[in-house]
Design a protein around this motif. Structure first.
Motif, PDB file in Angstrom:
ATOM      1  N   ALA A   1      37.161  46.718  27.126  1.00  0.00           N
ATOM      2  CA  ALA A   1      35.966  45.498  28.182  1.00  0.00           C
ATOM      3  C   ALA A   1      35.440  44.590  27.296  1.00  0.00           C
ATOM      4  CB  ALA A   1      34.453  46.038  27.733  1.00  0.00           C
ATOM      5  N   GLN A   2      36.220  44.895  25.672  1.00  0.00           N
ATOM      6  CA  GLN A   2      35.706  43.090  25.053  1.00  0.00           C
ATOM      7  C   GLN A   2      37.120  43.004  24.945  1.00  0.00           C
ATOM      8  OE1 GLN A   2      33.791  42.725  22.237  1.00  0.00           O
ATOM      9  NE2 GLN A   2      34.981  40.912  22.035  1.00  0.00           N
ATOM     10  N   GLU A   3      38.239  43.229  25.253  1.00  0.00           N
ATOM     11  CA  GLU A   3      39.607  41.973  25.269  1.00  0.00           C
ATOM     12  C   GLU A   3      39.154  41.344  27.012  1.00  0.00           C
ATOM     13  OE1 GLU A   3      43.012  44.494  25.892  1.00  0.00           O
ATOM     14  OE2 GLU A   3      43.846  44.084  23.782  1.00  0.00           O
ATOM     15  N   ARG A   4      38.428  42.192  28.628  1.00  0.00           N
ATOM     16  CA  ARG A   4      38.623  41.094  29.048  1.00  0.00           C
ATOM     17  C   ARG A   4      37.204  40.393  28.606  1.00  0.00           C
ATOM     18  NH1 ARG A   4      38.315  45.871  34.140  1.00  0.00           N
ATOM     19  NH2 ARG A   4      40.222  46.022  34.374  1.00  0.00           N
ATOM     20  N   ALA A   5      36.296  40.857  28.242  1.00  0.00           N
ATOM     21  CA  ALA A   5      34.773  39.151  28.114  1.00  0.00           C
ATOM     22  C   ALA A   5      35.857  38.205  26.699  1.00  0.00           C
ATOM     23  CB  ALA A   5      33.843  40.377  26.782  1.00  0.00           C
TER      24      ALA A   5
ATOM     25  N   ARG B   1      36.852  30.538  29.848  1.00  0.00           N
ATOM     26  CA  ARG B   1      35.803  29.641  30.316  1.00  0.00           C
ATOM     27  C   ARG B   1      35.873  28.215  29.787  1.00  0.00           C
ATOM     28  NH1 ARG B   1      30.420  29.189  31.153  1.00  0.00           N
ATOM     29  NH2 ARG B   1      30.405  31.191  32.033  1.00  0.00           N
ATOM     30  N   GLY B   2      36.391  27.935  28.108  1.00  0.00           N
ATOM     31  CA  GLY B   2      36.779  26.885  27.212  1.00  0.00           C
ATOM     32  C   GLY B   2      38.491  26.559  28.269  1.00  0.00           C
TER      33      GLY B   2
ATOM     34  N   ALA C   1      30.556  25.504  39.014  1.00  0.00           N
ATOM     35  CA  ALA C   1      32.092  25.866  39.437  1.00  0.00           C
ATOM     36  C   ALA C   1      32.750  26.152  38.832  1.00  0.00           C
ATOM     37  CB  ALA C   1      32.631  24.014  39.584  1.00  0.00           C
ATOM     38  N   ILE C   2      32.788  26.570  37.071  1.00  0.00           N
ATOM     39  CA  ILE C   2      33.005  27.565  36.269  1.00  0.00           C
ATOM     40  C   ILE C   2      32.434  28.809  36.439  1.00  0.00           C
ATOM     41  CG2 ILE C   2      33.384  27.559  33.352  1.00  0.00           C
ATOM     42  CD1 ILE C   2      33.831  24.661  33.278  1.00  0.00           C
TER      43      ILE C   2
END
Length: 416
Positions: free
Chosen positions: A119-123, A130-131, A272-273
């Motif tokens: 979960a942490q890796e996916r986040a 996003r960046g 959109a993002i």
């Protein structure tokens, strides 16, 4: 339970004191199969991503397969202890199965830490995405435009409605024109102010006319005033200032429009993002077995205590799966196995005697058949010789009769 060890109950009944040993060994085989079935259940549910009745089918098949395979591995075989090859082969097979069975159980034990790590890796991956989307998605990158220098690729550009790029360009052009006009107006006002100062300074000076004796302006004052009038005629400073004021008003209006459009653009880009990130979250399904194994390896990297704990758990389950074979082949040769070897050797000898007897019978049958054939040949030969003699005798008789008849005819002819 003893059925799971492959023993012969009739032979084992002669050594009743070993029945409990093979009963316990059958319990070990059953326990190993149950552990393997539990491992397959965990593997199937993780592969499906949920608890389902479809996972029961491979679980039952795996249970029966391991049960039968362990039964084959520990079934007493006459003379096996005298040969190290079969023993080593069975131990290797049990070891490989133990490794396969142990991994899903290890993943199950460390499931909480593995899921948190995934979960942490996916986040983190979503944050990085996003960046990159925020960096690459600009007003100039849409519709095949130029990308920023630090953008890794166009796949990180999201597309949506119209942007404020056109009005921004128009505002930039208008501001550049207004700045140029402002600089020109400032320069002209500065030149006009300098010229006015020169006119005032020069026109303060009065000279007396020699003819009339009156005070009058100098010729330089007249020239500067004429130059000032010409400058005002040639430079429409008032019109330019009015034009500049209109441009500033247009800039203010356009700036408000650009600000509003930019705010709408930022909202549209953020939406959109967010939509792109939502699609990425939908594609991130329940973690599979390979992803869990990779996560477990990442957790153990650089952490000696966790690394040792994981391998100790693996070794434990591998040992449990190899335990039936170890208990069988490291427990020493039992009386039952010696009896089984003796019975097997006796059966081999009896089979050899039966084969030899069958061979003798076949040889005797062959000899009898050969003798009968020889007798038949002799009888046929005797009959053939008798028939030949009969034919020869008949031929001789007929020949003699013909000769006698001829002689008789010759005598009669000579008498006449």
């Amino acid at each position: 339970m003893r059925v799971l060890t492959g023993v012969d109950e009739e032979l084992l009944a002669e050594v009743r004191h070993e029945r409990s040993k093979f009963t316990s060994l059958g319990g070990v085989v059953l326990g190993t199969a149950v552990v393997a079935a539990f491992s397959m259940w965990n593997f199937a549910t993780e592969a499906l991503g949920r608890v389902s009745l479809f996972a029961a089918l491979p679980t039952v098949i795996w249970f029966l397969f391991i049960l039968n395979l362990d039964r084959w591995l520990i079934t007493p075989v006459p003379g096996t202890r005298r040969r190290i090859g079969p023993v080593v082969l069975r131990l290797l097979v049990a070891l490989m199965l133990g490794v396969i069975v142990a991994e899903p159980l290890v993943l199950r034990i460390f499931a909480t830490a593995i899921e948190e790590h995934i979960a942490q890796e996916r986040a983190d991956d979503l944050d990085v995405l996003r960046g990159r989307l925020e960096v690459c998605t600009t007003e100039t990158s849409g519709a095949g435009g130029a990308l920023p220098a630090n953008c890794p690729g166009r796949k990180y550009v999201v597309t949506f409605g119209a942007t404020s790029a056109a009005k921004t360009g128009q505002l930039k052009t208008l501001r550049a024109d207004a700045a140029a006009l402002q600089q020109r107006v400032n320069q002209e006002n500065h030149d006009l102010a300098t010229l006015d100062a020169q006119v005032r300074d020069e026109c303060r000076q009065l000279i007396r006319d020699a003819a009339s004796g009156l005070l009058e302006r100098t010729s330089e004052c007249q020239r500067l005033r004429a130059q000032e009038r010409d400058f005002r005629k040639t430079h429409a400073i008032g019109a330019e200032e009015s034009r500049l004021a209109g441009m500033n008003r247009n800039i203010s209006v356009l700036d408000n429009e650009v600000t509003a459009a930019r705010g709408s653009y930022e909202k549209s880009r953020a939406a959109a993002i967010d939509q792109r990130l939502a699609k990425e979250r939908e594609q991130q399904k329940s973690p599979g077995v390979l992803e869990r194994m990779q996560a477990l390896d990442d957790l153990a990297t650089g952490k000696a205590v966790l690394f040792c704990g994981i391998w100790l758990v693996r070794a434990l389950f591998v040992f449990l799966d190899v335990l039936p074979v170890l208990a069988k082949f490291l427990g020493g040769e039992s009386t039952y196995e010696r009896m089984l070897t003796s019975e097997s050797n006796c059966a081999v000898r009896m089979h050899a005697e039966r084969v030899r007897l069958a061979e003798l019978r076949a040889a005797a049958d062959t000899e009898i058949a050969q003798h009968a054939i020889n007798q038949e040949i002799e009888r046929s030969r005797a009959e053939s010789e008798a028939a030949h003699r009969e034919v020869v005798a008949r031929t001789n008789i007929r020949t003699r009769q013909a000769i006698n008849a001829l002689e008789e005819e010759l005598r009669r002819a000579s008498v006449r």
